[in-house]
Design an enzyme around this catalytic site. Sequence first.
Site, PDB file in Angstrom:
ATOM      1  N   CYS B 135       0.840  -1.204   0.000  1.00 50.42           N
ATOM      2  CA  CYS B 135       0.000   0.000   0.000  1.00 50.42           C
ATOM      3  C   CYS B 135       0.874   1.252   0.000  1.00 50.42           C
ATOM      4  O   CYS B 135       1.478   1.596   1.021  1.00 50.42           O
ATOM      5  CB  CYS B 135      -0.910  -0.009   1.228  1.00 50.42           C
ATOM      6  SG  CYS B 135      -1.943   1.465   1.354  1.00 50.42           S
ATOM      7  N   CYS B 138      -0.329   4.137   2.278  1.00 44.57           N
ATOM      8  CA  CYS B 138      -0.148   3.895   3.727  1.00 44.57           C
ATOM      9  C   CYS B 138       1.298   4.100   4.144  1.00 44.57           C
ATOM     10  O   CYS B 138       1.568   4.699   5.175  1.00 44.57           O
ATOM     11  CB  CYS B 138      -0.484   2.452   4.088  1.00 44.57           C
ATOM     12  SG  CYS B 138      -2.052   1.907   3.523  1.00 44.57           S
ATOM     13  N   ASP B 139       2.211   3.553   3.371  1.00 42.93           N
ATOM     14  CA  ASP B 139       3.581   3.410   3.868  1.00 42.93           C
ATOM     15  C   ASP B 139       4.601   4.265   3.124  1.00 42.93           C
ATOM     16  O   ASP B 139       5.777   4.272   3.493  1.00 42.93           O
ATOM     17  CB  ASP B 139       4.005   1.928   3.777  1.00 42.93           C
ATOM     18  CG  ASP B 139       3.074   1.028   4.580  1.00 42.93           C
ATOM     19  OD1 ASP B 139       2.471   1.529   5.543  1.00 42.93           O
ATOM     20  OD2 ASP B 139       2.943  -0.166   4.243  1.00 42.93           O
TER      21      ASP B 139
END
Lengths: 114, 306
Positions: B135, B138-139
């Site tokens: 993701c 997200c990261d």
Amino acid sequence: MTLDTNLEHITSEAQYHEIINNNENVMICCGRMGPMCVPVYDDMEELRNEYSKVKFYDMLFDLPDAHVIRNLPECRGFMGLPFTVYYKNGKVVKATSSIQMRDQLTEILDENFS
Amino acid sequence: MEEIYDIIILGGGPAGLTAGIYLSRAKVKTLVLNVGVIGGQMSLTHEIANYPGVPNISGYMLSRTMQKQAESFGCKVISNAKITSYKLAGELKSVELAGKGIFSAKAVIIASGGKSRELNVPGEKEFAGRGVSYCATCDGDFFQDKEIIVVGGGNSALEEAVALTQYASKVTVVHEFDYFQAHKKAVEEATNHPKIDFILNSTVSAFYGSQSLEKVTVKNLKTGEDTETKIDGVFVFIGYVPQTQPFKDVVKLSDRDEIIVNNQMMTNIKGVFAAGDCIEKRFRQITTAVSDGTKAALNIIEFLQN
Ligand SMILES: Cc1cc2nc3c(=O)[nH]c(=O)nc-3n(C[C@H](O)[C@H](O)[C@H](O)COP(=O)(O)OP(=O)(O)OC[C@H]3O[C@@H](n4cnc5c(N)ncnc54)[C@H](O)[C@@H]3O)c2cc1C
């Protein structure tokens, strides 16, 4: 950003220390409202009813005071949200990075807090 | 203990929840059983910008709204269900849930969706969240000024490779073919980007490190040659696998393990319908899952009346 969950939120370093030192078993999920974090909060909301001996909290990753979790030695090398940390009598017993399935959460809870 | 419903829906993503809304609104006694988190892949989506009528919404909010809407019509929704057995072949269908007994119904909709494909190579699981990610939104910010690899050559891989350049100092796309499956615009943006390099005809075959990821082996699929490369992060976007394994001995699957349905959304088994990303189809979106769920529900209402 705020955490739109039904969990109790930790918002300061003082509150964090108060919680981990005054409760035997604590699980804190430190993240954002992202796709890897939300499933963990959802599971924690349900697990609250099954694990009455454990206190469940979340904390917004971007809060300045969240350095207490971001900088834990147990979270060194973590590069995925959320950081989920489990404490027994104020000491970290387990920490995980990124999404965890419900079975993985219950395995850690059973192993450390039963 | 046995609980009887008119219909059991296996899967609580957009397809299953939509069917739940239509069926319970039509006073059909409906149970949605979901093995994971309600919303399915939709709940793993940061921001949905292409669901008509809703300009911008997080996947999490859209999932919650659909669930509430279904429940408001009387649909029962159980998430994180531990299903231990499925009996779908006979007239009365049933599933068993650990600790909760048997649930049976005259018809079933399989709406079990899909999940991201993993590389399944040594070290991948060990370094998930420690340098291996699925993701970018997200990261991505953990990789500020770092060098990363993106594995894949479809739309997601190339779009996310471009998005990740806002953090990473260098992005190398490793792709198994010498051409891309992505649409033209995504290919142009990635190939013209000064921070993006390409290693074609290759894959990542192993991950190494100590506390976090430190290096990978890149395997050339044409020559078989292995090259070890130092790297801070790897983002994997190599497509999708349908979650149809529990049904493979019962309903007819395509050679890609997708469930084959007729134009009433019924499988080869009478009373077993299927909808959403788990069926054989070309476009996998929330709107198409919602459409499949609607069609399955309306056909089931007729099926139950007959
Ligand atoms: C990162 C990402 C971003 C995306 N972005 C978009 C976007 O912006 N717009 C868009 O339209 N689409 C988007 N998609 C695609 C979209 O999310 C899917 O097409 C859609 O969610 C499919 O819906 P579904 O109900 O068929 O399956 P899913 O959403 O996969 O839901 C299936 C559910 O069934 C459960 N399940 C699995 N097996 C069983 C079983 N045996 N019994 C019971 N339950 C089971 C799963 O746990 C899951 O909760 C995205 C997908 C991903 C992964």
